[in-house]
Enzyme design. Structure first.
Site, PDB file in Angstrom:
ATOM      1  N   ASP A 101       0.867  -1.064   0.155  1.00 35.38           N
ATOM      2  CA  ASP A 101      -0.133   0.055   0.112  1.00 35.38           C
ATOM      3  C   ASP A 101       0.877   1.150   0.114  1.00 35.38           C
ATOM      4  OD1 ASP A 101      -2.216   1.677   0.225  1.00 35.38           O
ATOM      5  OD2 ASP A 101      -2.077   1.822   2.558  1.00 35.38           O
ATOM      6  N   SER A 102       0.329   2.382  -0.383  1.00 34.42           N
ATOM      7  CA  SER A 102       1.164   3.681  -0.146  1.00 34.42           C
ATOM      8  C   SER A 102       1.419   3.968   1.263  1.00 34.42           C
ATOM      9  CB  SER A 102       0.670   4.749  -0.653  1.00 34.42           C
ATOM     10  OG  SER A 102      -0.919   4.993  -0.131  1.00 34.42           O
ATOM     11  N   CYS A 109      -4.266  -1.397  -1.822  1.00 34.97           N
ATOM     12  CA  CYS A 109      -4.537   0.015  -2.079  1.00 34.97           C
ATOM     13  C   CYS A 109      -5.589   0.105  -3.107  1.00 34.97           C
ATOM     14  CB  CYS A 109      -3.084   0.506  -2.414  1.00 34.97           C
ATOM     15  SG  CYS A 109      -3.155   2.222  -3.095  1.00 34.97           S
ATOM     16  N   GLU A 130      -6.420   8.353  10.800  1.00 30.74           N
ATOM     17  CA  GLU A 130      -5.016   8.290  11.166  1.00 30.74           C
ATOM     18  C   GLU A 130      -4.870   8.980  12.641  1.00 30.74           C
ATOM     19  OE1 GLU A 130      -2.071   9.326   8.193  1.00 30.74           O
ATOM     20  OE2 GLU A 130      -2.834   7.892   6.948  1.00 30.74           O
ATOM     21  N   CYS A 144     -11.902   2.082   0.714  1.00 29.51           N
ATOM     22  CA  CYS A 144     -10.506   2.623   1.046  1.00 29.51           C
ATOM     23  C   CYS A 144     -10.119   1.877   2.411  1.00 29.51           C
ATOM     24  CB  CYS A 144     -10.501   4.179   1.228  1.00 29.51           C
ATOM     25  SG  CYS A 144      -9.244   4.987   2.211  1.00 29.51           S
ATOM     26  N   HIS A 179      -8.234   2.856   4.715  1.00 27.76           N
ATOM     27  CA  HIS A 179      -8.430   3.377   5.981  1.00 27.76           C
ATOM     28  C   HIS A 179      -9.885   3.268   6.583  1.00 27.76           C
ATOM     29  CE1 HIS A 179      -4.726   5.499   4.970  1.00 27.76           C
ATOM     30  NE2 HIS A 179      -4.718   5.982   6.054  1.00 27.76           N
TER      31      HIS A 179
END
Lengths: 274, 274
Positions: free
Chosen positions: B17-18, B80, B160, B193, B195
């Protein structure tokens, strides 16, 4: 005056940031120095600088500065707090004959001037806050100043969403992040990220009228005006000139968010590879 | 069975993933395939992929995949959404003999299976939503499905920050982003996504109990389990094995956020240059 010196007066000011944030600095420069031409580079291929290591940011800053320098600029403005913290000294050493301004020193200087109590707040990205760059710069101007810092990571996304006004969530997030600056604990607050001027009204509202907000973009524009005037480098031509904008990637997204940050449409606009 | 085939069974699954987002996919893989070893690469030097151009994302994906492939992996998981949308076909062509899974196809397939009304919602980053990748993938499984998409850029920063629970601002932002999915307008919502599983509870709360949430990470883990079983590539050794994590920059920040996403401490952890 030599023809080189004459030509230099007409040269543009180079400004760079990792993305759109630095456009608030361009807005400040346009307000303070409306006769100057600006060349802007947003290094969007490699944004955000704020989560990179210092060595990486320094490498990127050298590349972006070299690109602008090749366009014959007379002054370099690092419109990015992270790059200012990490790479200002290196860039100054690389181009000893070109005035090179970062956003941190001017912001710190104005904050120290504005503060009566010596208790100064700083907000910024995680990287800027953990670098301690503002605290160090403020101490350089007033060693007895007390600095209270707070990282506000969500502010960047809120600014890019354009959720500044009339948005209850923005107000709640600001309430939470800005808690350390309320109740007279500081009398001055530095907006230590070029995105934050977009949220200025809500920040002002939360911290209240007794806290002076320092916009690092305004501070660096003031410094640029003083330097150019002192060195007789202000552009004197009355010919109108167009600013020029470059990005390194994702031009569509940049253009969309750019107008919000600049308060005007982009004029000449291109993608380049560094 | 040849010794090569035996060795391959014991080989790790490569995941990239990034940044930290893909760790929610690792969490899903660990839950579904607890006996497998995982090697993870977070390309933190170049995150986020979501704001890059497709050509740039493809170049990055090739480099990250090559790094993992050099570590003798038996399967590649693109954890990702942006890279899955842009580079899955290219990576499959590069490594024809290695199963290569993206998150979009499995997520789309599970959504189509779960939806009774054929009205499916998708949330993701600006890049994922504007690529239309989920809508295309869903149409591939059910051409008459209706897809409603919404970009939720602030969700990444909220995840995050760890502001998932008990945070009024998160709830307000979710209320606003998820408005198109309320009132029975969809019966299934894809968390497009990596996240977003961190915000799963607040998302579920806002859309209500009648909307099934599809976690692309769980979907790809299910697909990986089926594929490894069908090709007799499941790891059979009972020796415990440690997962391994690599990042390309800013290891400190990654480690801090990683535990929140993985729900466990990182084991072996290194920085590499690609």
């Amino acid at each position: 005056m030599t023809s080189l010196a004459l030509r230099m007066k007409e040269s543009p000011i180079g400004v760079f940031d990792s993305g759109v944030g630095g456009l608030t600095v361009v807005k400040s420069l346009r307000r303070r120095l409306p006769n100057e031409q600006i060349i802007y580079l947003g290094d969007t291929a490699r944004l955000p600088y704020g989560t990179r290591s210092p060595a990486t940011v320094e490498r990127y800053a050298i590349q972006t500065a070299s690109f602008l320098e090749s366009l014959n600029i007379k002054m370099l403005v690092i419109a990015c707090n992270t790059a200012s913290a990490v790479a200002h000294g290196t860039l100054r050493a690389m181009y000893p004959s070109m005035p090179t301004l970062g956003v941190i020193q001017p912001g710190a200087k104005q904050a120290v001037r504005a503060s009566k109590s010596g208790r100064i707040g700083v907000i910024g990205t995680e990287a800027t806050v953990s670098s301690g760059a503002y605290a160090k710069a403020i101490a350089g101007f007033n060693p007895s100043a007390e600095v209270v810092s707070q990282a506000c990571p969500l502010f960047v996304a809120l600014a890019e969403e354009g959720w500044a006004e009339h948005e209850a969530a923005t107000r709640l997030i600001a309430d939470r992040y800005l808690e350390p600056f309320r109740g007279g604990r500081v009398d001055t607050l530095v907006l230590g990220c070029t995105h934050y001027p977009i949220l200025r009204d809500v920040i002002a509202d939360v911290v209240g009228p007794d806290v002076v907000l320092i916009d690092s973009g305004d501070a660096v524009a003031e410094e640029a005006a003083i330097l150019l005037a002192a060195s007789e480098q202000l552009r004197t031509s009355l010919e109108p000139c167009e600013d020029q904008f470059f990005v390194t990637d994702a031009a569509g997204r940049f253009r969309r968010v750019a107008e919000l940050f600049l308060g005007a449409a982009l004029e000449r606009f291109e993608t380049v590879e560094l």
